[in-house]
Design a protein around this motif. Structure first.
Motif, PDB file in Angstrom:
ATOM      1  N   TYR A   1      48.353  31.566  40.755  1.00 62.44           N
ATOM      2  CA  TYR A   1      48.035  32.585  39.753  1.00 62.44           C
ATOM      3  C   TYR A   1      46.538  32.856  39.708  1.00 62.44           C
ATOM      4  CZ  TYR A   1      49.000  35.224  35.462  1.00 62.44           C
ATOM      5  OH  TYR A   1      49.135  36.213  34.531  1.00 62.44           O
ATOM      6  N   HIS A   2      45.736  31.786  39.729  1.00 56.09           N
ATOM      7  CA  HIS A   2      44.290  31.981  39.624  1.00 56.09           C
ATOM      8  C   HIS A   2      43.731  32.701  40.853  1.00 56.09           C
ATOM      9  CE1 HIS A   2      44.825  27.892  41.390  1.00 56.09           C
ATOM     10  NE2 HIS A   2      43.848  28.278  42.192  1.00 56.09           N
ATOM     11  N   GLN A   3      44.361  32.505  42.002  1.00 56.78           N
ATOM     12  CA  GLN A   3      43.902  33.202  43.198  1.00 56.78           C
ATOM     13  C   GLN A   3      44.257  34.683  43.138  1.00 56.78           C
ATOM     14  OE1 GLN A   3      46.025  30.477  45.614  1.00 56.78           O
ATOM     15  NE2 GLN A   3      44.199  29.373  46.258  1.00 56.78           N
ATOM     16  N   LEU A   4      45.428  34.972  42.580  1.00 54.38           N
ATOM     17  CA  LEU A   4      45.810  36.369  42.385  1.00 54.38           C
ATOM     18  C   LEU A   4      44.812  37.072  41.471  1.00 54.38           C
ATOM     19  CD1 LEU A   4      47.801  38.775  42.507  1.00 54.38           C
ATOM     20  CD2 LEU A   4      48.997  37.736  40.564  1.00 54.38           C
ATOM     21  N   VAL A   5      44.449  36.411  40.364  1.00 53.42           N
ATOM     22  CA  VAL A   5      43.501  37.014  39.430  1.00 53.42           C
ATOM     23  C   VAL A   5      42.146  37.215  40.099  1.00 53.42           C
ATOM     24  CG1 VAL A   5      42.229  36.657  37.272  1.00 53.42           C
ATOM     25  CG2 VAL A   5      44.659  36.081  37.397  1.00 53.42           C
ATOM     26  N   MET A   6      41.671  36.219  40.835  1.00 51.64           N
ATOM     27  CA  MET A   6      40.368  36.328  41.490  1.00 51.64           C
ATOM     28  C   MET A   6      40.357  37.465  42.507  1.00 51.64           C
ATOM     29  SD  MET A   6      38.197  33.441  43.613  1.00 51.64           S
ATOM     30  CE  MET A   6      39.436  33.319  44.921  1.00 51.64           C
ATOM     31  N   ARG A   7      41.406  37.577  43.301  1.00 48.38           N
ATOM     32  CA  ARG A   7      41.436  38.638  44.312  1.00 48.38           C
ATOM     33  C   ARG A   7      41.614  40.006  43.681  1.00 48.38           C
ATOM     34  NH1 ARG A   7      43.633  34.231  46.952  1.00 48.38           N
ATOM     35  NH2 ARG A   7      42.486  33.721  48.845  1.00 48.38           N
ATOM     36  N   ALA A   8      42.353  40.063  42.580  1.00 50.81           N
ATOM     37  CA  ALA A   8      42.492  41.332  41.872  1.00 50.81           C
ATOM     38  C   ALA A   8      41.131  41.789  41.344  1.00 50.81           C
ATOM     39  CB  ALA A   8      43.494  41.195  40.731  1.00 50.81           C
ATOM     40  N   LEU A   9      40.344  40.862  40.841  1.00 48.41           N
ATOM     41  CA  LEU A   9      39.002  41.202  40.357  1.00 48.41           C
ATOM     42  C   LEU A   9      38.107  41.654  41.508  1.00 48.41           C
ATOM     43  CD1 LEU A   9      38.454  38.290  37.797  1.00 48.41           C
ATOM     44  CD2 LEU A   9      38.748  40.713  37.261  1.00 48.41           C
ATOM     45  N   GLU A  10      38.244  41.001  42.654  1.00 49.14           N
ATOM     46  CA  GLU A  10      37.451  41.401  43.821  1.00 49.14           C
ATOM     47  C   GLU A  10      37.796  42.828  44.247  1.00 49.14           C
ATOM     48  OE1 GLU A  10      36.658  37.279  46.293  1.00 49.14           O
ATOM     49  OE2 GLU A  10      38.471  38.404  46.690  1.00 49.14           O
ATOM     50  N   ILE A  11      39.087  43.106  44.283  1.00 43.40           N
ATOM     51  CA  ILE A  11      39.545  44.390  44.808  1.00 43.40           C
ATOM     52  C   ILE A  11      39.270  45.534  43.838  1.00 43.40           C
ATOM     53  CG2 ILE A  11      41.602  45.689  45.496  1.00 43.40           C
ATOM     54  CD1 ILE A  11      42.742  42.992  46.485  1.00 43.40           C
ATOM     55  N   THR A  12      39.481  45.275  42.555  1.00 39.23           N
ATOM     56  CA  THR A  12      39.426  46.371  41.584  1.00 39.23           C
ATOM     57  C   THR A  12      38.129  46.470  40.808  1.00 39.23           C
ATOM     58  OG1 THR A  12      40.413  44.996  39.849  1.00 39.23           O
ATOM     59  CG2 THR A  12      41.922  46.225  41.268  1.00 39.23           C
TER      60      THR A  12
END
Length: 384
Positions: A282-293
């Protein structure tokens, strides 16, 4: 006078934590060649380019000494015995952190051994589960011992799995300890409150160096030790408070447990070993979502701690519910079901809403949660 003494004790534990962390950082040149054998900074999932000390968990182990010295007399002698139980999991975790590649199964066995030592030395174990039918088996000591060992080893592993962002595992540890302390306070067990607050002080001293810049990591030694301490702190509370429901305790430990169960489900559905690291927590999903968006693909040093700031409030909500519903089993059970559904739903919706064109592996992930990364990866402290 009582509050003054408690404040001084907390300050000493905090100062000890800060001093040990500083020593670990300043002496990094002596042990970093060992750690670098793991090649974590070169792993595809790593969030740091510069090799970083990952033996910060030693801080918690050292802080057990002042904690044991300052805990109230009614638990002092037993707490000294309890500190011995931490040794197996600390040795296995430290060996892994120093590059000796201890297999996950051996680390789990070390966590189990730590609980076996605690049961032998203290003569206590998980008293109940509040699960219909299962509590009939819990009256049979061998089954209760096995269930306690299994549950505590699982908590150790769960904290290791969420130790993937700056401040996440330690932050969840602080929230968990505060939740247990709040219940102890409501039920009039001041000695248990002090014990948990001193653990919070040790974690906060560590977090000064870990969040947001990530100058030091808990490592396996810290994550496993933290899980062991918190698991047995909760058992002590369950023993002393007969009205405390285990469903409330599960709410307090919700975030690491939910992430672990979802990881097992995700990997099994993808046909992969459950102990194979991936980049889909979950934390990796959040981190990558922040990177992308938001921050950009080249700003992971910003996305990493920012993801922690996003997750910690979410991780706090079930803890608050557990504290409020500590003696209401049915309500706590339904709250646990609700948070579990929200966890899974938010993960799935998050996957579907991350722009797949920017992350090619998201195309596969959106069709089958857990099948995105088919290449085995080395476990990394910052992005497991």
């Amino acid at each position: 006078m009582y509050l003054q003494n408690l404040s001084l004790d907390l300050l000493i534990v905090f100062a000890t934590s800060v001093a040990v962390c500083a020593l670990i950082i300043f002496t990094r040149d002596y042990y970093m060649p060992l750690i670098e054998r793991r090649a974590d900074s070169g792993a595809v999932q790593a969030a740091h380019k510069r090799p970083t000390p990952r033996i910060g968990g030693i801080t918690l182990v050292v802080c057990l000494l002042p904690i044991a010295a300052f805990v109230p007399p009614d638990i002092n002698s037993r707490f000294w015995l309890f500190t011995l139980s931490v040794l197996p999991v600390v040795i296995a975790g430290l060996a892994e952190d120093l590059g000796y590649h201890i297999r996950p199964v051996w680390r789990l066995l070390a966590a189990a051994l730590s609980s076996i030592v605690a049961i032998i030395l203290l003569g206590v174990w998980l008293p109940r589960t509040d699960m219909p039918g299962l509590d009939y088996l819990m009256v049979w000591a061998p089954f209760a011992w096995f269930f306690t060992i299994f549950a505590c080893a699982g908590i150790c592993n769960a904290f290791n799995l969420i130790d993937g962002l700056n401040g996440l595992a330690s932050g969840v540890g602080v929230i968990t300890a505060l939740g247990l302390a709040a219940i102890a306070s409501q039920t009039g067990h001041g000695s248990l409150v002090e014990m948990k607050l001193m653990l919070v002080a040790a974690l906060l001293g560590f977090m000064i160096f870990n969040f947001p810049l990530g100058k030091i990591f808990l490592g396996d030694v810290g994550a496993y030790a933290l899980g062991h301490l918190l698991a047995w702190f909760s058992i002590a509370l369950l023993i002393r408070v007969p009205d405390l429901t285990t469903w409330a305790v599960l709410l307090i430990f919700f975030w690491p447990i939910a992430d672990t169960f979802f990881a097992i489900y995700r990997r099994r559905r993808a046909g992969r070993p459950t102990d194979m690291p991936d980049r889909l927590h979950y934390h990796q999903l959040v981190m990558r979502a922040l990177e992308i968006t938001l921050v950009g693909r080249d700003k992971r040093h910003i996305a990493n701690p920012l993801a922690t700031l996003v997750i910690l409030p979410m991780a706090s909500l079930p803890v608050v519910a557990g504290v409020m519903l500590w003696d209401e089993p049915l309500k706590a059970f339904f709250a646990l079901c609700a948070f579990s559904a929200l966890f899974a739903l938010s993960y799935i919706l998050g996957i579907k809403n991350v722009p797949a064109r920017r992350r090619p592996y998201m195309l596969k992930l959106q069709s089958l949660v857990g099948s995105a990364d088919n290449v085995p990866m080395r476990k990394s402290q910052v992005d497991q």
